[in-house]
Motif scaffolding. Structure first.
Motif, mmCIF file in Angstrom:
data_model
loop_
_atom_site.group_PDB
_atom_site.id
_atom_site.type_symbol
_atom_site.label_atom_id
_atom_site.label_comp_id
_atom_site.label_asym_id
_atom_site.label_seq_id
_atom_site.Cartn_x
_atom_site.Cartn_y
_atom_site.Cartn_z
ATOM 1 N N ALA A 1 0.847 -1.188 0.000
ATOM 2 C CA ALA A 1 0.000 0.000 0.000
ATOM 3 C C ALA A 1 0.884 1.240 0.000
ATOM 4 O O ALA A 1 1.949 1.265 0.635
ATOM 5 N N ALA A 2 0.446 2.270 -0.707
ATOM 6 C CA ALA A 2 1.225 3.508 -0.840
ATOM 7 C C ALA A 2 1.002 4.381 0.389
ATOM 8 O O ALA A 2 0.261 5.362 0.358
ATOM 9 N N SER A 3 1.661 4.066 1.494
ATOM 10 C CA SER A 3 1.387 4.753 2.757
ATOM 11 C C SER A 3 1.820 6.217 2.735
ATOM 12 O O SER A 3 1.021 7.107 3.070
ATOM 13 N N LEU A 4 3.062 6.510 2.356
ATOM 14 C CA LEU A 4 3.523 7.902 2.415
ATOM 15 C C LEU A 4 2.738 8.823 1.487
ATOM 16 O O LEU A 4 2.311 9.902 1.918
ATOM 17 N N PRO A 5 2.502 8.461 0.209
ATOM 18 C CA PRO A 5 1.698 9.354 -0.627
ATOM 19 C C PRO A 5 0.300 9.604 -0.061
ATOM 20 O O PRO A 5 -0.224 10.712 -0.161
ATOM 21 N N THR B 1 -6.274 2.527 9.772
ATOM 22 C CA THR B 1 -7.328 2.804 8.802
ATOM 23 C C THR B 1 -6.688 2.883 7.421
ATOM 24 O O THR B 1 -5.453 2.934 7.306
ATOM 25 N N PRO B 2 -7.473 2.933 6.342
ATOM 26 C CA PRO B 2 -6.886 3.089 5.003
ATOM 27 C C PRO B 2 -6.139 4.407 4.829
ATOM 28 O O PRO B 2 -5.300 4.528 3.942
ATOM 29 N N ASP B 3 -6.457 5.385 5.687
ATOM 30 C CA ASP B 3 -5.795 6.686 5.607
ATOM 31 C C ASP B 3 -4.613 6.801 6.560
ATOM 32 O O ASP B 3 -3.860 7.773 6.484
ATOM 33 N N TRP B 4 -4.465 5.833 7.457
ATOM 34 C CA TRP B 4 -3.383 5.876 8.455
ATOM 35 C C TRP B 4 -2.727 4.502 8.455
ATOM 36 O O TRP B 4 -3.178 3.573 9.090
ATOM 37 N N LEU B 5 -1.633 4.402 7.707
ATOM 38 C CA LEU B 5 -1.046 3.101 7.380
ATOM 39 C C LEU B 5 0.335 2.883 7.986
ATOM 40 O O LEU B 5 1.040 1.949 7.604
ATOM 41 N N ALA B 6 0.734 3.737 8.935
ATOM 42 C CA ALA B 6 2.086 3.625 9.490
ATOM 43 C C ALA B 6 2.327 2.280 10.165
ATOM 44 O O ALA B 6 3.446 1.759 10.154
ATOM 45 N N TRP B 7 1.271 1.710 10.773
ATOM 46 C CA TRP B 7 1.393 0.411 11.435
ATOM 47 C C TRP B 7 0.953 -0.736 10.537
ATOM 48 O O TRP B 7 0.887 -1.886 10.983
ATOM 49 N N GLY B 8 0.648 -0.464 9.270
ATOM 50 C CA GLY B 8 -0.035 -1.457 8.456
ATOM 51 C C GLY B 8 -1.532 -1.290 8.627
ATOM 52 O O GLY B 8 -2.014 -0.267 9.129
ATOM 53 N N TYR B 9 -2.279 -2.318 8.227
ATOM 54 C CA TYR B 9 -3.740 -2.209 8.293
ATOM 55 C C TYR B 9 -4.336 -3.601 8.275
ATOM 56 O O TYR B 9 -3.858 -4.495 7.581
ATOM 57 N N GLY B 10 -5.373 -3.801 9.079
ATOM 58 C CA GLY B 10 -6.059 -5.080 9.083
ATOM 59 C C GLY B 10 -5.445 -6.062 10.066
ATOM 60 O O GLY B 10 -4.722 -5.695 10.990
ATOM 61 N N ARG B 11 -5.715 -7.336 9.847
ATOM 62 C CA ARG B 11 -5.312 -8.355 10.824
ATOM 63 C C ARG B 11 -3.802 -8.529 10.913
ATOM 64 O O ARG B 11 -3.302 -9.120 11.878
ATOM 65 N N HIS B 12 -3.069 -8.027 9.930
ATOM 66 C CA HIS B 12 -1.615 -8.146 9.982
ATOM 67 C C HIS B 12 -0.942 -6.824 10.339
ATOM 68 O O HIS B 12 0.273 -6.682 10.153
ATOM 69 N N ALA B 13 -1.710 -5.868 10.863
ATOM 70 C CA ALA B 13 -1.083 -4.643 11.359
ATOM 71 C C ALA B 13 -0.114 -5.002 12.476
ATOM 72 O O ALA B 13 -0.261 -6.019 13.157
ATOM 73 N N CYS B 14 0.878 -4.173 12.676
ATOM 74 C CA CYS B 14 1.951 -4.464 13.639
ATOM 75 C C CYS B 14 1.384 -4.869 15.004
ATOM 76 O O CYS B 14 0.720 -4.062 15.669
ATOM 77 N N PRO B 15 1.608 -6.106 15.448
ATOM 78 C CA PRO B 15 1.040 -6.546 16.724
ATOM 79 C C PRO B 15 1.712 -5.904 17.925
ATOM 80 O O PRO B 15 1.150 -5.903 19.023
#
Length: 509
Positions: A393-397, A442-456
């Motif tokens: 996912a294009a987090s920084l842009p 969230t889809p707009d805040w992706l620093a930790w990833g997103y969904g079930r595999h977001a940084c535990p």
């Protein structure tokens, strides 16, 4: 003439090395058929290597151009080993989040992108499930470890900060070394506990490994797989330190196991660290070695991630010292009412916003949500992704998009307003605050990833950064020696690291 001859020879040597490196990368480059996916940059197979090489120094800029050109769509970008597919739009990010693991796998992407086990100083691969279990323990026991974290911060700050001749004098410190000592000692306290966490040799080994990972890790990750492990075996100066760390942790686990059995439960009830929480499940030699392996791997990862994020936010604070006063007022109010507790941390909303805004503007990576297709996968736009394709996912842009965040500039006060505003689906400000908080995804805040595999480990990581930063804000004024704003980041590939050569000025309050 000799000088000219030497210069010409050196040019040929450099060209030879570049050509050899290119051929190695070319021979390894995995190529699922992605010709139907738009390209950010040159689309030709050979010409794409130009972008791949340039991307070593301007990767985020290349990604931004692709995002601006293809907007909420899907495109690909070249690196030295392969093409990667970038998911830019909200709808497609949601589809990526919901994709079945047997079709689009986080685990397989992590295996491919991780450094070799030898570089981590292990004798066998790290268990992803084991790391996830350890992170779960950290989250579950967070309220009980804050007192130890605060105690260790006080000791680490005192040891790392040189004394001032006059209490009102500013002192200069090397930001990288200063923050490294604090983070390593705090993480060691939580991961292995007393007394090992204060062993000078153990601390020194942890610091040397962290320095090497920070300085060479981004470069090593871009090497072709066939030569990466060889170079890591030959050139890794702290490979022996990694192995010694693992053996020392394994020995310490055995000592704790024996002590716990002899003194029954009373011994471990006095400890709040990872070893004490998992000790009952360690039943044989293999379990001891596996646990030590995972503990060392997780601690190395935590040291690097927390160091990077804390340095980023500390640089933002030093460049904007006017934010210190309102932060200090909020922190003091929360601590007076509730002490250094999890509840008090949750009430430090301005501090939350400062850290989150730093992570938005200065994220450690421009791409998150890594996945690898195991089967053919098709997005709702009928974009077909073949097996063995890496997706991100294009987090920084997205974090810099004016349609998502009105200001592309560092603006923690704006972030505070955004954090406390309700989401479109929430019914109260408090629900919105939870949705948009520092550890939310969230889809707009992706620093930790997103969904079930977001940084535990994000709950633990956020808590440590908040407590350290709160301690610094209460105890020091912070600025740079010279005015002129925040120093530029060090960009390598898609990574963005705070400049490790920067000095900051501290004055005790």
């Amino acid at each position: 003439m000799d000088v000219e001859g030497s210069g010409s020879s050196m040019i040929f040597v450099v060209l030879g090395v570049v050509m050899a490196f290119t051929l190695l990368a070319w021979s390894e480059r995995s190529e699922p058929n992605l010709k139907h996916i738009p390209t950010a940059g040159r689309s030709g197979y050979l010409l794409s290597y130009i972008d791949a090489f340039l991307g070593l120094w301007n990767g985020p800029a290349q990604l931004q151009k692709g995002y601006e050109k293809y907007g909420p769509g899907i495109f690909k970008i070249a690196n030295l080993n392969r093409w990667v597919v970038v998911i830019a739009g909200t709808q497609y990010i949601e589809e990526l989040r919901k994709a079945p693991e047997d079709e689009v796998s986080f685990g397989e992407a992590a295996k491919e992108l991780a450094s070799s086990p030898h570089y981590l100083g292990q004798t066998h691969p790290v268990s992803a499930n084991g790391l996830g279990d350890l992170a779960t323990h950290l989250t579950r026991n967070l309220p009980f470890i804050l007192a130890g974290i605060r105690e260790e911060i006080g000791i680490a700050v005192k040891e790392a900060t040189p004394p001032a001749e006059n209490p009102l004098d500013w002192i200069e410190v090397d930001a990288f070394n200063w923050v490294s000592q604090i983070i390593v000692k705090v993480n060691n306290r939580v991961f292995v506990g007393l007394p090992l966490c204060r062993d000078p040799e153990f601390t020194s080994s942890s610091l040397s490994i962290l320095k090497e990972i920070y300085q060479t890790g981004p470069f090593r990750s871009l090497l072709p797989n066939s030569i990466r492990s060889i170079i890591e075996r030959i050139s890794s100066g702290s490979l022996g330190s990694r192995r010694r760390l693992r053996k020392r942790v394994a020995s310490f686990i055995k000592e704790r196991k024996v002590a716990s059995e002899e003194r029954q439960e009373s011994f471990e009830q006095k400890n709040n660290d990872l070893i004490s929480w998992i000790l009952h499940g360690i039943t044989n030699k293999n379990a001891v070695n596996d646990t030590a392996n995972n503990l060392v791997a997780l601690s190395l990862s935590a040291n690097q991630i927390l160091l990077t994020n804390l340095m980023h936010v500390l640089y933002h604070l030093a460049a904007n010292p006017e934010y210190a006063a309102p932060l200090r007022t909020e922190i003091e109010s929360a601590v007076v009412r509730e002490g250094w507790t999890k509840s008090a941390l949750e009430k430090m909303r301005k501090l939350d916003s400062l850290i989150k805004e730093s992570m938005r503007i200065s994220g450690t990576s421009s791409l998150t949500m890594m996945r690898k297709t195991l089967k053919p996968y098709t997005f709702s736009s009928n974009t077909h992704i073949p097996p063995q394709t890496l997706l991100f996912a294009a987090s920084l842009p997205r974090h810099l998009s004016p349609t998502i965040y009105p200001s592309p500039l560092f603006s923690p006060l704006h972030e505070q307003q955004h954090s406390t505003s309700p989401s479109p689906t929430s019914t109260s400000a408090s629900e919105g605050g939870t949705r948009f908080g520092l550890v939310a995804t969230t889809p707009d805040w992706l620093a930790w990833g997103y969904g079930r595999h977001a940084c535990p480990g994000r709950f633990y990581g956020a808590a440590v950064v908040k407590v350290v930063l709160a301690w610094v804000v209460l105890g020091f004024d912070v600025r740079f020696e010279f005015e002129g704003g925040r120093p530029g980041d060090v960009v390598f590939g898609m990574g963005r690291l705070p400049n490790p050569d920067v000095k900051i000025m501290l004055r005790k309050r």
